[in-house]
Motif scaffolding. Structure first.
Motif, PDB file in Angstrom:
ATOM      1  N   LYS A 146     -50.782   5.165 -12.681  1.00 43.93           N
ATOM      2  CA  LYS A 146     -49.561   5.270 -13.294  1.00 43.93           C
ATOM      3  C   LYS A 146     -48.439   5.115 -12.375  1.00 43.93           C
ATOM      4  N   THR A 147     -48.681   5.822 -11.196  1.00 43.49           N
ATOM      5  CA  THR A 147     -47.584   5.753  -9.994  1.00 43.49           C
ATOM      6  C   THR A 147     -47.449   4.191  -9.502  1.00 43.49           C
ATOM      7  N   LYS A 148     -48.302   3.483  -9.324  1.00 36.68           N
ATOM      8  CA  LYS A 148     -48.388   2.194  -8.878  1.00 36.68           C
ATOM      9  C   LYS A 148     -47.625   1.438 -10.012  1.00 36.68           C
ATOM     10  N   LEU A 149     -47.769   1.588 -11.411  1.00 37.91           N
ATOM     11  CA  LEU A 149     -47.257   0.929 -12.553  1.00 37.91           C
ATOM     12  C   LEU A 149     -45.795   1.123 -12.443  1.00 37.91           C
ATOM     13  N   ILE A 150     -45.457   2.464 -12.430  1.00 41.29           N
ATOM     14  CA  ILE A 150     -43.969   2.490 -12.228  1.00 41.29           C
ATOM     15  C   ILE A 150     -43.260   1.927 -11.123  1.00 41.29           C
ATOM     16  N   ALA A 151     -43.805   2.190  -9.758  1.00 38.97           N
ATOM     17  CA  ALA A 151     -43.532   1.412  -8.933  1.00 38.97           C
ATOM     18  C   ALA A 151     -43.143  -0.134  -8.986  1.00 38.97           C
ATOM     19  N   ARG A 152     -44.268  -0.799  -9.619  1.00 42.25           N
ATOM     20  CA  ARG A 152     -44.055  -1.944  -9.877  1.00 42.25           C
ATOM     21  C   ARG A 152     -43.025  -2.360 -10.649  1.00 42.25           C
ATOM     22  N   GLN A 153     -42.648  -1.538 -11.884  1.00 41.72           N
ATOM     23  CA  GLN A 153     -41.645  -1.843 -12.793  1.00 41.72           C
ATOM     24  C   GLN A 153     -40.239  -1.653 -12.011  1.00 41.72           C
ATOM     25  N   MET A 154     -40.204  -0.832 -11.285  1.00 38.40           N
ATOM     26  CA  MET A 154     -38.933  -0.558 -10.556  1.00 38.40           C
ATOM     27  C   MET A 154     -38.724  -1.500  -9.308  1.00 38.40           C
ATOM     28  N   TYR A 155     -39.570  -2.179  -8.910  1.00 36.86           N
ATOM     29  CA  TYR A 155     -39.734  -2.545  -7.616  1.00 36.86           C
ATOM     30  C   TYR A 155     -38.361  -3.843  -7.503  1.00 36.86           C
ATOM     31  N   GLY A 156     -37.498  -3.302  -6.668  1.00 36.37           N
ATOM     32  CA  GLY A 156     -36.208  -4.153  -6.369  1.00 36.37           C
ATOM     33  C   GLY A 156     -35.028  -3.686  -7.088  1.00 36.37           C
ATOM     34  N   ARG A 157     -35.232  -2.798  -7.998  1.00 39.58           N
ATOM     35  CA  ARG A 157     -34.226  -2.147  -9.047  1.00 39.58           C
ATOM     36  C   ARG A 157     -33.545  -0.839  -8.417  1.00 39.58           C
ATOM     37  N   ALA A 158     -34.092   0.125  -7.842  1.00 41.01           N
ATOM     38  CA  ALA A 158     -33.495   1.320  -7.494  1.00 41.01           C
ATOM     39  C   ALA A 158     -34.335   2.026  -6.252  1.00 41.01           C
ATOM     40  N   GLY A 159     -33.827   2.806  -5.773  1.00 38.06           N
ATOM     41  CA  GLY A 159     -34.358   3.503  -4.508  1.00 38.06           C
ATOM     42  C   GLY A 159     -35.277   4.371  -4.887  1.00 38.06           C
ATOM     43  N   PHE A 160     -35.617   5.330  -3.735  1.00 32.79           N
ATOM     44  CA  PHE A 160     -37.048   6.164  -3.792  1.00 32.79           C
ATOM     45  C   PHE A 160     -36.510   7.227  -4.966  1.00 32.79           C
ATOM     46  N   THR A 161     -35.154   7.812  -4.629  1.00 33.09           N
ATOM     47  CA  THR A 161     -34.820   8.710  -5.509  1.00 33.09           C
ATOM     48  C   THR A 161     -35.070   8.721  -7.071  1.00 33.09           C
ATOM     49  N   LEU A 162     -34.963   7.542  -7.561  1.00 31.91           N
ATOM     50  CA  LEU A 162     -34.942   7.360  -9.061  1.00 31.91           C
ATOM     51  C   LEU A 162     -36.583   7.048  -9.270  1.00 31.91           C
ATOM     52  N   LEU A 163     -37.312   6.400  -8.250  1.00 25.97           N
ATOM     53  CA  LEU A 163     -38.753   6.437  -8.465  1.00 25.97           C
ATOM     54  C   LEU A 163     -39.372   7.834  -8.499  1.00 25.97           C
ATOM     55  N   ARG A 164     -38.697   8.693  -7.562  1.00 28.07           N
ATOM     56  CA  ARG A 164     -39.395  10.099  -7.640  1.00 28.07           C
ATOM     57  C   ARG A 164     -39.215  10.868  -9.027  1.00 28.07           C
ATOM     58  N   HIS A 165     -37.973  10.746  -9.406  1.00 30.28           N
ATOM     59  CA  HIS A 165     -37.598  11.166 -10.719  1.00 30.28           C
ATOM     60  C   HIS A 165     -38.586  10.919 -11.874  1.00 30.28           C
ATOM     61  N   ARG A 166     -38.641   9.510 -11.878  1.00 30.78           N
ATOM     62  CA  ARG A 166     -39.388   8.970 -13.011  1.00 30.78           C
ATOM     63  C   ARG A 166     -40.929   9.475 -12.945  1.00 30.78           C
ATOM     64  N   ILE A 167     -41.434   9.643 -11.652  1.00 35.20           N
ATOM     65  CA  ILE A 167     -42.739  10.178 -11.594  1.00 35.20           C
ATOM     66  C   ILE A 167     -43.084  11.523 -11.968  1.00 35.20           C
ATOM     67  N   LEU A 168     -42.024  12.315 -11.485  1.00 35.00           N
ATOM     68  CA  LEU A 168     -41.915  13.844 -11.748  1.00 35.00           C
ATOM     69  C   LEU A 168     -41.812  14.085 -13.336  1.00 35.00           C
ATOM     70  N   LEU A 169     -40.854  13.274 -14.004  1.00 35.35           N
ATOM     71  CA  LEU A 169     -40.312  13.639 -15.259  1.00 35.35           C
ATOM     72  C   LEU A 169     -41.314  13.136 -16.311  1.00 35.35           C
ATOM     73  N   GLY A 170     -42.042  12.018 -15.805  1.00 34.25           N
ATOM     74  CA  GLY A 170     -42.767  11.142 -16.977  1.00 34.25           C
ATOM     75  C   GLY A 170     -44.085  11.621 -16.742  1.00 34.25           C
TER      76      GLY A 170
END
Length: 170
Positions: A146-170
């Motif tokens: 699931k983490t890899k899927l979210i990271a692939r979806q967000m590639y090039g769109r936003a920084g690590f902070t948003l990735l962290r929030h999506r993983i923790l809140l999703g």
């Protein structure tokens, strides 16, 4: 039906046909397959062999029965797959039946299963642990996927902070 395809090909070639013999062959034979012959891909047959028999539709179960009875190798393969599937439910006594299963497969003339048994023997301790212990790393692998899927979806769109929030809140 009595005229050879090559003869037809030569005649229509003289009339200006620009296609190849293979194309003519396909055109003539389309829709003429035997109705009682099964039209099933190897991948679909493999899926049917690997599916739990209770989960198969009745028509697929009948088709699988006919296909596995078609030759002795398919009968053996289906039997070995069913026997191995019984070992996949973790239980303390699965080590000895696994050894017996490997011995049975080695005596059969099924080279692909021989390669599979060599892989089982190469990782013997891990296989025995997987077949006898009730523990699994499935939940961990699920979170990782699931983490890899979210990271692939967000590639090039936003920084690590948003990735962290999506993983923790999703």
């Amino acid at each position: 039906p009595a005229v050879p395809v090559l003869h037809l090909f030569e005649e229509i070639k003289a009339l200006g046909f620009t296609g190849c013999l293979n194309l003519l062959h396909k055109y003539i034979n389309q829709g003429r397959a035997d109705a009682d012959r099964s039209h099933i891909s190897p991948r679909r047959l493999a899926r049917m062999l690997l599916t739990k028999p209770d989960n198969l539709k009745i028509e697929h179960h009948d088709l699988l029965t006919r296909l596995t009875a078609a030759c002795p190798e398919m009968t053996q393969l289906a039997a070995h797959i069913r026997n191995f599937a019984q070992l996949l439910v973790p239980a303390q006594g699965n080590a000895d039946p696994l050894e017996y299963w490997i011995t049975q497969v080695r005596s059969a003339d099924l080279p692909h299963l021989h390669a599979f048994t060599r892989g089982l023997e190469r990782d013997h301790n891990a296989v025995i642990a997987g077949l006898t212990l009730p523990y699994s790393n499935g939940p961990t692998e699920g979170v990782n996927a699931k983490t890899k899927l979210i990271a692939r979806q967000m590639y090039g769109r936003a920084g690590f902070t948003l990735l962290r929030h999506r993983i923790l809140l999703g």
